[in-house]
Write a protein that holds these residues in place. Structure first.
Motif, PDB file in Angstrom:
ATOM      1  N   VAL A   1      51.157  74.124  57.018  1.00 55.29           N
ATOM      2  CA  VAL A   1      51.559  72.964  56.213  1.00 55.29           C
ATOM      3  C   VAL A   1      52.343  71.955  57.038  1.00 55.29           C
ATOM      4  N   ASP A   2      53.399  72.407  57.722  1.00 54.24           N
ATOM      5  CA  ASP A   2      54.222  71.502  58.517  1.00 54.24           C
ATOM      6  C   ASP A   2      53.430  70.934  59.690  1.00 54.24           C
ATOM      7  N   GLY A   3      52.592  71.760  60.278  1.00 52.04           N
ATOM      8  CA  GLY A   3      51.787  71.309  61.412  1.00 52.04           C
ATOM      9  C   GLY A   3      50.821  70.206  61.043  1.00 52.04           C
ATOM     10  N   GLN A   4      50.229  70.307  59.844  1.00 55.37           N
ATOM     11  CA  GLN A   4      49.336  69.244  59.374  1.00 55.37           C
ATOM     12  C   GLN A   4      50.128  67.987  59.036  1.00 55.37           C
ATOM     13  N   ARG A   5      51.270  68.174  58.390  1.00 56.41           N
ATOM     14  CA  ARG A   5      52.096  67.029  57.980  1.00 56.41           C
ATOM     15  C   ARG A   5      52.565  66.231  59.193  1.00 56.41           C
ATOM     16  N   HIS A   6      52.965  66.927  60.248  1.00 52.01           N
ATOM     17  CA  HIS A   6      53.487  66.260  61.440  1.00 52.01           C
ATOM     18  C   HIS A   6      52.461  66.155  62.555  1.00 52.01           C
ATOM     19  N   GLU A   7      51.241  66.589  62.264  1.00 53.33           N
ATOM     20  CA  GLU A   7      50.133  66.529  63.233  1.00 53.33           C
ATOM     21  C   GLU A   7      50.531  67.134  64.581  1.00 53.33           C
ATOM     22  N   VAL A   8      51.078  68.348  64.542  1.00 53.29           N
ATOM     23  CA  VAL A   8      51.520  69.034  65.754  1.00 53.29           C
ATOM     24  C   VAL A   8      50.294  69.529  66.516  1.00 53.29           C
ATOM     25  N   LYS A   9      50.146  69.021  67.733  1.00 56.14           N
ATOM     26  CA  LYS A   9      49.027  69.445  68.579  1.00 56.14           C
ATOM     27  C   LYS A   9      49.223  70.900  68.989  1.00 56.14           C
ATOM     28  N   TYR A  10      48.128  71.603  69.103  1.00 54.76           N
ATOM     29  CA  TYR A  10      48.099  72.997  69.575  1.00 54.76           C
ATOM     30  C   TYR A  10      48.846  73.951  68.644  1.00 54.76           C
ATOM     31  N   ARG A  11      49.019  73.574  67.378  1.00 50.05           N
ATOM     32  CA  ARG A  11      49.694  74.474  66.435  1.00 50.05           C
ATOM     33  C   ARG A  11      48.929  75.772  66.267  1.00 50.05           C
ATOM     34  N   TYR A  12      47.618  75.726  66.474  1.00 49.23           N
ATOM     35  CA  TYR A  12      46.813  76.943  66.365  1.00 49.23           C
ATOM     36  C   TYR A  12      47.240  77.985  67.404  1.00 49.23           C
ATOM     37  N   VAL A  13      47.803  77.553  68.527  1.00 52.24           N
ATOM     38  CA  VAL A  13      48.292  78.497  69.540  1.00 52.24           C
ATOM     39  C   VAL A  13      49.475  79.281  68.975  1.00 52.24           C
ATOM     40  N   ALA A  14      50.334  78.610  68.209  1.00 52.23           N
ATOM     41  CA  ALA A  14      51.461  79.297  67.575  1.00 52.23           C
ATOM     42  C   ALA A  14      50.962  80.271  66.502  1.00 52.23           C
TER      43      ALA A  14
ATOM     44  N   LEU B   1      48.008  81.843  66.611  1.00 50.33           N
ATOM     45  CA  LEU B   1      47.476  82.979  67.380  1.00 50.33           C
ATOM     46  C   LEU B   1      48.604  83.826  67.969  1.00 50.33           C
ATOM     47  N   GLY B   2      49.662  83.166  68.430  1.00 52.14           N
ATOM     48  CA  GLY B   2      50.813  83.890  68.974  1.00 52.14           C
ATOM     49  C   GLY B   2      51.510  84.748  67.931  1.00 52.14           C
ATOM     50  N   THR B   3      51.601  84.225  66.716  1.00 52.54           N
ATOM     51  CA  THR B   3      52.207  84.996  65.634  1.00 52.54           C
ATOM     52  C   THR B   3      51.349  86.207  65.294  1.00 52.54           C
ATOM     53  N   LEU B   4      50.036  86.013  65.274  1.00 56.52           N
ATOM     54  CA  LEU B   4      49.134  87.115  64.938  1.00 56.52           C
ATOM     55  C   LEU B   4      49.025  88.155  66.050  1.00 56.52           C
ATOM     56  N   SER B   5      49.166  87.741  67.299  1.00 52.47           N
ATOM     57  CA  SER B   5      48.988  88.676  68.414  1.00 52.47           C
ATOM     58  C   SER B   5      50.296  89.271  68.937  1.00 52.47           C
ATOM     59  N   VAL B   6      51.399  88.559  68.790  1.00 55.59           N
ATOM     60  CA  VAL B   6      52.695  89.061  69.259  1.00 55.59           C
ATOM     61  C   VAL B   6      53.611  89.265  68.067  1.00 55.59           C
ATOM     62  N   GLY B   7      53.862  88.200  67.334  1.00 53.00           N
ATOM     63  CA  GLY B   7      54.724  88.290  66.160  1.00 53.00           C
ATOM     64  C   GLY B   7      55.559  87.044  65.975  1.00 53.00           C
ATOM     65  N   VAL B   8      56.441  87.125  65.006  1.00 50.99           N
ATOM     66  CA  VAL B   8      57.314  86.009  64.651  1.00 50.99           C
ATOM     67  C   VAL B   8      58.203  85.611  65.831  1.00 50.99           C
ATOM     68  N   SER B   9      58.616  86.595  66.615  1.00 52.75           N
ATOM     69  CA  SER B   9      59.520  86.321  67.737  1.00 52.75           C
ATOM     70  C   SER B   9      58.891  85.406  68.778  1.00 52.75           C
ATOM     71  N   PHE B  10      57.588  85.329  68.799  1.00 52.50           N
ATOM     72  CA  PHE B  10      56.873  84.443  69.720  1.00 52.50           C
ATOM     73  C   PHE B  10      56.364  83.195  68.996  1.00 52.50           C
ATOM     74  N   GLY B  11      55.778  83.384  67.825  1.00 49.63           N
ATOM     75  CA  GLY B  11      55.154  82.276  67.111  1.00 49.63           C
ATOM     76  C   GLY B  11      56.121  81.200  66.663  1.00 49.63           C
ATOM     77  N   LEU B  12      57.281  81.600  66.143  1.00 52.73           N
ATOM     78  CA  LEU B  12      58.240  80.603  65.649  1.00 52.73           C
ATOM     79  C   LEU B  12      58.814  79.744  66.773  1.00 52.73           C
TER      80      LEU B  12
END
Length: 106
Positions: free
Chosen positions: A64-77, A79-90
Motif C-alpha cells: 500500500v505505502d509503496g504504491q502510494r509513494h511509488e517506491v522503486k524496487y519495493r518488490y525487493v523488500a 522478496l526479502g521479507t519472504l526469504s529472510v524476514g521482517v528484520s531484513f524486509g522492513l
C-alpha cells in the motif's frame, strides 16, 4: 537516517542467517525438524507467531505505502521479507523509501 537503515538491512540478513546456516549445515533441509524445533515450547511458538503477524502486516504496508509513494524496487523488500524476514524486509523498504525521497523530483 539512510545509513542507519542500510546498517539495519545488513544486520537483518547476516544475523538471522548467521544463526540459521549452522543449523542448516547440521540438519540439512529437514522442514519437519525445523518446524518442530521452532515450536518446541510456548515461548518459541509465541515468538514465531509474533514474527508471522508482523511479516503479514509489513507485506501489506509495503504494497500500500509503496504504491502510494511509488517506491522503486519495493518488490525487493517483499522478496526479502519472504526469504529472510521482517528484520531484513522492513529496514530495506525504509532504506529504499528514504533513498528515493532524497533524490530530486522532476
Amino acid at each position: 537516517m539512510i545509513r542507519f537503515y542500510l546498517v539495519l538491512t545488513l544486520l537483518g540478513i547476516f544475523l538471522p542467517y548467521g544463526a540459521f546456516v549452522p543449523w542448516l549445515v547440521s540438519n540439512g533441509l529437514d522442514i519437519s525438524l525445523l518446524l518442530s524445533e521452532a515450536a518446541v515450547n510456548p515461548i518459541s511458538l509465541f515468538a514465531w507467531l509474533d514474527v508471522l503477524i508482523a511479516a503479514v502486516a509489513l507485506l501489506g504496508f509495503i504494497v500500500v505505502d509503496g504504491q502510494r509513494h511509488e517506491v522503486k524496487y519495493r518488490y525487493v523488500a517483499i522478496l526479502g521479507t519472504l526469504s529472510v524476514g521482517v528484520s531484513f524486509g522492513l529496514p530495506l523498504y525504509l532504506y529504499l523509501k528514504e533513498k528515493q525521497s532524497l533524490q530530486p523530483q522532476p
